[in-house]
Design a protein around this motif. Structure first.
Motif, mmCIF file in Angstrom:
data_model
loop_
_atom_site.group_PDB
_atom_site.id
_atom_site.type_symbol
_atom_site.label_atom_id
_atom_site.label_comp_id
_atom_site.label_asym_id
_atom_site.label_seq_id
_atom_site.Cartn_x
_atom_site.Cartn_y
_atom_site.Cartn_z
ATOM 1 N N LEU A 1 -3.528 -20.189 3.436
ATOM 2 C CA LEU A 1 -3.745 -19.807 2.049
ATOM 3 C C LEU A 1 -5.136 -19.219 1.920
ATOM 4 N N LEU A 2 -5.230 -17.982 1.456
ATOM 5 C CA LEU A 2 -6.516 -17.307 1.353
ATOM 6 C C LEU A 2 -7.167 -17.593 0.013
ATOM 7 N N ASP A 3 -8.430 -17.935 0.053
ATOM 8 C CA ASP A 3 -9.209 -18.146 -1.162
ATOM 9 C C ASP A 3 -9.904 -16.826 -1.515
ATOM 10 N N ILE A 4 -9.097 -15.839 -1.874
ATOM 11 C CA ILE A 4 -9.636 -14.506 -2.136
ATOM 12 C C ILE A 4 -8.682 -13.768 -3.064
ATOM 13 N N HIS A 5 -9.233 -12.879 -3.894
ATOM 14 C CA HIS A 5 -8.428 -12.135 -4.856
ATOM 15 C C HIS A 5 -8.564 -10.630 -4.604
ATOM 16 N N GLU A 6 -7.752 -9.854 -5.324
ATOM 17 C CA GLU A 6 -7.694 -8.412 -5.093
ATOM 18 C C GLU A 6 -9.056 -7.736 -5.253
ATOM 19 N N LYS A 7 -9.803 -8.136 -6.263
ATOM 20 C CA LYS A 7 -11.113 -7.520 -6.498
ATOM 21 C C LYS A 7 -12.028 -7.730 -5.302
ATOM 22 N N GLU A 8 -12.012 -8.941 -4.733
ATOM 23 C CA GLU A 8 -12.846 -9.238 -3.568
ATOM 24 C C GLU A 8 -12.362 -8.468 -2.339
ATOM 25 N N LEU A 9 -11.047 -8.365 -2.166
ATOM 26 C CA LEU A 9 -10.510 -7.605 -1.040
ATOM 27 C C LEU A 9 -10.916 -6.138 -1.138
ATOM 28 N N ALA A 10 -10.929 -5.601 -2.341
ATOM 29 C CA ALA A 10 -11.361 -4.210 -2.531
ATOM 30 C C ALA A 10 -12.821 -4.049 -2.115
ATOM 31 N N ALA A 11 -13.661 -5.013 -2.493
ATOM 32 C CA ALA A 11 -15.086 -4.942 -2.146
ATOM 33 C C ALA A 11 -15.306 -5.056 -0.647
ATOM 34 N N ARG A 12 -14.435 -5.774 0.054
ATOM 35 C CA ARG A 12 -14.626 -5.993 1.486
ATOM 36 C C ARG A 12 -13.997 -4.898 2.350
ATOM 37 N N THR A 13 -13.056 -4.156 1.777
ATOM 38 C CA THR A 13 -12.371 -3.127 2.555
ATOM 39 C C THR A 13 -12.801 -1.707 2.202
ATOM 40 N N GLY A 14 -13.484 -1.546 1.082
ATOM 41 C CA GLY A 14 -13.853 -0.206 0.644
ATOM 42 C C GLY A 14 -12.707 0.531 -0.022
ATOM 43 N N LEU A 15 -11.607 -0.165 -0.282
ATOM 44 C CA LEU A 15 -10.458 0.430 -0.959
ATOM 45 C C LEU A 15 -10.555 0.172 -2.462
ATOM 46 N N SER A 16 -9.841 0.971 -3.232
ATOM 47 C CA SER A 16 -9.797 0.719 -4.666
ATOM 48 C C SER A 16 -8.910 -0.495 -4.929
ATOM 49 N N ARG A 17 -9.095 -1.101 -6.087
ATOM 50 C CA ARG A 17 -8.280 -2.270 -6.424
ATOM 51 C C ARG A 17 -6.804 -1.883 -6.527
ATOM 52 N N GLU A 18 -6.535 -0.672 -7.027
ATOM 53 C CA GLU A 18 -5.158 -0.203 -7.146
ATOM 54 C C GLU A 18 -4.514 -0.062 -5.768
ATOM 55 N N THR A 19 -5.289 0.454 -4.805
ATOM 56 C CA THR A 19 -4.763 0.604 -3.444
ATOM 57 C C THR A 19 -4.488 -0.755 -2.819
ATOM 58 N N VAL A 20 -5.400 -1.695 -3.016
ATOM 59 C CA VAL A 20 -5.204 -3.044 -2.490
ATOM 60 C C VAL A 20 -3.928 -3.651 -3.067
ATOM 61 N N ASN A 21 -3.736 -3.487 -4.367
ATOM 62 C CA ASN A 21 -2.542 -4.026 -5.015
ATOM 63 C C ASN A 21 -1.273 -3.419 -4.423
ATOM 64 N N ARG A 22 -1.294 -2.106 -4.200
ATOM 65 C CA ARG A 22 -0.120 -1.422 -3.637
ATOM 66 C C ARG A 22 0.175 -1.904 -2.219
ATOM 67 N N GLU A 23 -0.877 -2.045 -1.402
ATOM 68 C CA GLU A 23 -0.678 -2.468 -0.016
ATOM 69 C C GLU A 23 -0.247 -3.928 0.072
#
Length: 216
Positions: A161-183
């Motif tokens: 179980l990851l303690d991380i949300h879409e906004k944080e994943l976007a900040a760590r990957t350089g992707l937009s939040r919309e792209t993270v959500n789609r992937e």
């Protein structure tokens, strides 16, 4: 009695009092001189910068028992990044010049800090390769796997179980939040992840690591 390198560092910091930081509190700003060095006992501390668009770009997450910022032990340059409490955090803070004295008197301690710096550089280079040479999907999978490798504690369970949300994943990957959500939705359809109350669950980290290798 021979004291191990981690114990030598821990014993040094135990002479300084504990300090608690709330999530979001800043340890060091970009362009600021580091007068203190910190020993992380509880929580996480993120290193990040801000892009030209105003987005946070997270470079690394410190976890216990990391010492930071190590780079400022080697030079007197101003910090290139922001150091911020990513969770509620407990640290011990020592003057930078006292840590330098310890290194000069105990070269083995310098080796311990060098090992930590090597882990940081290895992580950063691997992440950089994933960001520069990969699709949005591979970038996201890499970050999910990296999150597991750094922070999991149960070696007997393949589910995580990851303690991380879409906004944080976007900040760590350089992707937009919309792209993270789609992937994320794509990975969910492939049964590589599941979503429970908006939190990401990896049913099989082994399967996700295999997918990462295939995407190269």
């Amino acid at each position: 009695m021979v004291i191990s390198i981690p114990d030598a560092i821990s014993n040094f910091f135990k002479t300084y009092r504990l300090s608690r930081y709330a999530k979001g509190q800043i340890f060091l700003l970009e362009g600021e001189k580091a007068d203190y060095i910190y020993y992380l006992e509880e929580g996480r501390v993120k290193i990040y910068t801000v892009s030209y668009r105003g987005d946070d770009v997270v470079l690394y997450i410190h976890k216990p028992p990391d010492v930071f910022p190590i780079s400022n032990l080697l030079n007197q340059n101003m910090s290139d990044y922001i150091y911020e409490a990513d969770t509620e955090t407990v640290v011990r803070r020592a003057p930078m010049h006292e840590m330098k004295k310890l290194i000069e008197s105990q070269p083995a301690v310098a080796l311990g800090l060098l090992k930590q710096a090597h882990e940081y550089i290895s992580y950063f280079l691997e992440k950089q390769a994933a960001l520069m040479d990969g699709s949005a999907k591979r970038k996201l999978i890499y970050e999910l796997v990296a999150q597991y490798r750094r922070f999991h504690t149960d070696n007997t369970n393949d589910e995580y179980l990851l303690d991380i949300h879409e906004k944080e994943l976007a900040a760590r990957t350089g992707l937009s939040r919309e792209t993270v959500n789609r992937e994320i939705r794509k990975l969910k359809r492939e049964n590589l992840i599941a979503l429970i109350h908006h939190r990401i669950v990896i049913p099989s980290i082994t399967g996700l690591e295999a997918k990462l290798r295939q995407s190269r």
